[in-house]
Scaffold this motif. Structure first.
Motif, PDB file in Angstrom:
ATOM      1  N   LYS A 120       0.836  -1.204   0.000  1.00  0.00           N
ATOM      2  CA  LYS A 120       0.000   0.000   0.000  1.00  0.00           C
ATOM      3  C   LYS A 120       0.873   1.257   0.000  1.00  0.00           C
ATOM      4  O   LYS A 120       2.025   1.211   0.419  1.00  0.00           O
ATOM      5  CB  LYS A 120      -0.883  -0.026   1.255  1.00  0.00           C
TER       6      LYS A 120
ATOM      7  N   LEU B  25      -5.566  -1.207   7.480  1.00  0.00           N
ATOM      8  CA  LEU B  25      -5.718  -1.140   6.033  1.00  0.00           C
ATOM      9  C   LEU B  25      -4.531  -1.729   5.279  1.00  0.00           C
ATOM     10  O   LEU B  25      -4.720  -2.511   4.349  1.00  0.00           O
ATOM     11  CB  LEU B  25      -5.996   0.305   5.618  1.00  0.00           C
TER      12      LEU B  25
ATOM     13  N   GLY C  67      -1.469   6.828   1.631  1.00  0.00           N
ATOM     14  CA  GLY C  67      -1.583   6.387   3.010  1.00  0.00           C
ATOM     15  C   GLY C  67      -1.698   7.474   4.066  1.00  0.00           C
ATOM     16  O   GLY C  67      -1.707   7.189   5.259  1.00  0.00           O
TER      17      GLY C  67
ATOM     18  N   LYS D 229      -6.393  10.093   3.132  1.00  0.00           N
ATOM     19  CA  LYS D 229      -7.327  10.771   2.224  1.00  0.00           C
ATOM     20  C   LYS D 229      -8.740  10.214   2.369  1.00  0.00           C
ATOM     21  O   LYS D 229      -9.707  10.963   2.464  1.00  0.00           O
ATOM     22  CB  LYS D 229      -6.880  10.587   0.763  1.00  0.00           C
ATOM     23  N   THR D 230      -8.835   8.880   2.398  1.00  0.00           N
ATOM     24  CA  THR D 230     -10.150   8.256   2.472  1.00  0.00           C
ATOM     25  C   THR D 230     -10.819   8.580   3.808  1.00  0.00           C
ATOM     26  O   THR D 230     -12.000   8.948   3.861  1.00  0.00           O
ATOM     27  CB  THR D 230     -10.010   6.730   2.276  1.00  0.00           C
ATOM     28  N   THR D 231     -10.058   8.491   4.874  1.00  0.00           N
ATOM     29  CA  THR D 231     -10.579   8.779   6.203  1.00  0.00           C
ATOM     30  C   THR D 231     -11.024  10.236   6.318  1.00  0.00           C
ATOM     31  O   THR D 231     -12.112  10.538   6.825  1.00  0.00           O
ATOM     32  CB  THR D 231      -9.484   8.496   7.260  1.00  0.00           C
TER      33      THR D 231
ATOM     34  N   GLU E  80      -8.128   3.169  15.231  1.00  0.00           N
ATOM     35  CA  GLU E  80      -8.319   3.691  13.881  1.00  0.00           C
ATOM     36  C   GLU E  80      -9.776   4.079  13.651  1.00  0.00           C
ATOM     37  O   GLU E  80     -10.672   3.335  14.009  1.00  0.00           O
ATOM     38  CB  GLU E  80      -7.909   2.635  12.845  1.00  0.00           C
TER      39      GLU E  80
END
Ligand SMILES: Nc1ncnc2c1ncn2[C@@H]1O[C@H](COP(=O)(O)OP(=O)(O)OP(=O)(O)O)[C@@H](O)[C@H]1O
Ligand SMILES: Nc1ncnc2c1ncn2[C@@H]1O[C@H](COP(=O)(O)OP(=O)(O)OP(=O)(O)O)[C@@H](O)[C@H]1O
Ligand SMILES: [Mg+2]
Ligand SMILES: [Mg+2]
Lengths: 317, 369
Positions: free
Chosen positions: A17, A199, B19, B22-24, B353
């Motif tokens: 990732k 993730l 990482g 961005k999504t969060t 998280e």
């Protein structure tokens, strides 16, 4: 060194990732192997230029190996240049090649043609792995610092896709030859990197499954940035019994308990990575808020080699 | 700021290095705006599984789903969807194909299958195309777009042009029939009307591939204008004050550097900037460490067998935490300075998280502060 899955393979793809430390891991593997006397080249693809930072290397080179440390070379794959080489090899009419290469039209086309940039990139990497000089391989190890997962997998799959798409002709034959090498478990090993977080670990597990289903040799996993453990179960129960009162003590105890909690979560992620990929992950410690350069890479390479790791606490130079 | 910088915008784009969150942060911004009464859709790209589950995206499909959230100011709603690049591309083709048969022909073409399924390019292009669909959807007042992890965080801005050009096939036609390249004297002189280039390219690619390619381009004939109009429409929207780009960074060196580069490039290209977000920032300690002897005593009192040793490890941990917090703080200051003293919004590093709605609420709170 303790990378048995990767030990005897020449071509290593480092995948994972975004931001998990692929470049750092590629540089660490390179450092460890170069120290052990192997001739190593790390290939950077897709216009990243991380190696020059990690090794404080001023030289900007494209498509030529540049020495980073004894036995260790960097190679930045340039798509335009590689496309040109490719055309030159197949279209033997030089003026035509020049014309194509200079034409903006062609560049626009080449940049958007699905799979073409990936194919020439993979082709370059393959050339490095196949290069021989006086009957001996030029490189003992070719380490590819891949782009983030989705794009990294696409890079690996591109040879298969193109050979299927083209059906016949030199492009197909070349793509097929590349595919055979990148899928051959004696030649190639894919190393998937994760960090001890939800993730990155999920993505690593999914990537391993997807690659294996496609016939790619997933050879190793690496858990990068594990916090060196400082507290244990018995410590936690003692800390939990410290009565409140002095706020500075309470804050210190809370900090220790938080670290312990965090370490358990990290351990759970490590177990999950192992179970989910069926591998024994190699572990690289978190070096704390430092800028990673050659001396840090040497420390990480020690950890790979299983040398007694200095118990330097995180954050203390 | 914090969200005040974003009020009244139709489109918010979160970008940054791989990482960094961005999504969060996209989900957090969407939730914060919904909490303030807006009807918001967030387009996520590869959310963590638990986050996808929390947003009701566990099953496949890229239809917006409404996410149950707590009471909001007014009529706030949060909707979430996960980008499915291939499905979006297929819809785009169906929308613009002159006949259903023409659409079928494209969807069945092998080159199209590779183009629409390719990660590089297609995902970026479709993320942008999805904006067209969603801003047309009367259910939503605001669309928050998460961006795909790419080597270059702004790839998605170039992807539409790159791909529509390819589909237009002008470049290929120019290569294959030089005569068509009006004004391109070099080509015409070299190959005046001949198909030399074609036969040479054919030697390299094989006949099949070129045949497929020309079939592919033929099938798209006439659709190019529709495609480029849509690409152009998003470009205009993204350049207008109704859009805002939120650059997300963590305190690591690389992401900060990337964030600065992003801001520079966005500014140079005339895109409107929203606030920058520094994610996963650890708080500085507000107390000095305890005196060692006091800590040893407290630990011994709690039953430690080696209280000295445990006290030392505890103090070392405290010092490490502080070193990290100081680094994080410095990174925020540095980013603020590099951005011309525009304070980035700080989001703390949560011990757990933020992959559930409760966790996202903490992110939303931090953003709204
Ligand atoms: N073991 C480690 N300890 C401390 N910091 C680390 C460690 N590994 C990586 N880092 C830091 O994490 C950041 C990301 O590392 P790196 O650039 O290698 O990731 P990457 O996966 O190659 O990222 P990208 O997807 O952007 O290519 C860097 O700032 C690096 O210095
Ligand atoms: N403020 C935070 N506190 C704790 N964890 C966080 C925070 N923000 C994000 N994370 C975690 O960090 C990881 C990366 O976050 P996220 O997936 O949002 O990043 P991204 O930028 O979208 O990544 P990619 O580039 O791969 O798309 C996730 O596991 C997420 O849960
Ligand atoms: Mg990298
Ligand atoms: Mg993401």
């Amino acid at each position: 060194m303790s990378a048995p899955g990767l030990f005897d393979r020449r071509l290593i793809f480092v995948l994972g990732k975004g931001g998990v430390g692929k470049s750092v891991v590629a540089a660490t593997l390179g450092t460890a192997w170069a120290r052990a006397g192997k001739r190593v080249v790390i290939a950077e693809v897709a216009d990243q230029h991380r190696l020059s930072d990690l090794f404080a290397n001023r030289e900007e080179t494209r498509n030529t190996p540049t020495e980073l440390a004894p036995n260790l070379f960097g190679f930045s794959v340039d798509v335009d240049k590689s496309t040109e080489d490719y055309l030159a090899a197949h279209i033997r009419v030089r003026p035509l090649v020049d014309l194509l290469v200079r034409s903006r039209t062609f560049h626009n086309f080449a940049a958007a043609a699905p799979g073409l940039p990936e194919l020439v990139t993979l082709g370059k990497v393959w050339e490095l792995a196949m290069a021989v000089d006086g009957g001996r391989p030029v490189w003992d190890k070719v380490i590819v610092d891949c782009p983030a997962t989705g794009h990294g997998i696409a890079l690996l799959q591109t040879a298969g896709n193109v050979s299927e798409l083209a059906a016949q002709g030199p492009v197909r034959d070349q793509a097929h030859r590349i595919e055979e090498v990148v899928k051959h478990p004696a030649a190639t090993g894919i190393a998937i990197v994760a960090r001890p977080e939800e993730l990155p670990v999920t993505e690593a597990i999914d990537a391993a499954a997807a690659l294996r289903a496609d016939g790619f040799p997933v050879a190793a996993t690496i858990m990068n940035g594990m916090t060196p453990r400082r507290f244990w179960a018995e410590d936690a129960s003692v800390l939990g019994r410290v009565p409140g009162g002095d706020p500075t003590i309470t804050a210190a105890v809370r900090s220790a308990l938080r670290a312990d909690h965090h370490a358990r979560i990290e351990q759970a992620h490590l177990d999950e990575l192992a179970a989910g990929t069926g591998t024994t992950p190699m572990v690289l410690p978190d070096l704390g808020p430092v800028v990673i350069a050659q001396s840090e890479l040497a420390l990480l390479a020690d950890a790979l080699d299983g040398a007694p790791r200095s118990l330097r606490p995180v954050g203390h130079p | 700021m914090s969200l005040s910088g974003l009020e009244g915008r139709r489109v918010i784009v979160c970008c940054g290095s791989g990482g960094v969150g961005k999504t969060t942060i996209s989900a957090g911004i969407a939730l914060a705006l919904a909490n303030r009464g807006a009807r918001v859709a967030v387009v996520t790209i590869d959310p963590a599984r638990r986050l996808a589950a929390a947003l009701g995206l566990a099953e496949l499909g890229d239809d917006p789903r409404q996410v149950p959230i707590g009471p909001t100011g007014g009529s706030g709603e949060l909707w979430a969807l996960q980008l499915d690049a291939k499905a979006t591309f297929d819809r785009l083709v169906c929308r613009h194909a002159p006949t259903p048969e023409a659409a079928e022909r494209i969807l069945a073409n092998r080159i199209y299958a590779h183009l629409s399924g390719a990660v590089a390019g297609s995902q970026e292009y479709m993320a942008v195309e999805r904006l067209n669909e969603l801003t047309d959807d009367p259910r939503f007042e605001v669309v928050v777009l998460d961006t795909p992890p790419a080597q270059n965080a702004l790839d998605f801005l170039d992807a539409p042009t790159r791909i529509t050009h390819f589909i237009e096939g002008k470049s290929l036609r120019m290569l294959l029939s030089p005569g068509a390249a009006a004004g391109n004297l070099g080509w015409r002189m070299l190959h005046a009307g001949s198909s030399t280039v074609f036969s040479i390219l054919e030697r390299v690619t094989g006949a099949q591939l070129l045949r497929d390619l020309s079939e592919f381009l033929g099938a798209f004939d006439g659709m190019y204008t529709g495609f480029s109009e849509r690409a152009e429409r998003v470009r205009t929207l993204l350049h207008s004050p109704r859009a805002a780009f939120v650059v997300v960074s963590s305190a690591d060196d690389e992401p900060v550097r990337e964030a600065v580069m992003l801001v520079e490039r966005l500014t140079a290209d005339g895109y409107p900037l929203g606030p920058a977000v520094m994610n996963r920032i650890r708080p500085r300690a507000d107390l000095p460490p305890p005196p060692r002897h006091a800590l040893v005593e407290a630990l011994a009192g709690a039953g430690a067998t080696h209280a000295d040793d445990l006290a030392d490890r505890t103090l070392a941990q405290l010092a490490d935490d502080e070193a990290r917090a100081r680094r994080d703080h410095d990174a925020c200051t540095r980013l603020a300075r590099l951005l011309g003293d525009r304070e980035p919004v700080q989001v703390p590093d949560f011990a757990d998280e933020p992959v559930e709605i409760a966790g996202l609420e903490h992110v939303a709170d931090a953003l709204a502060r």
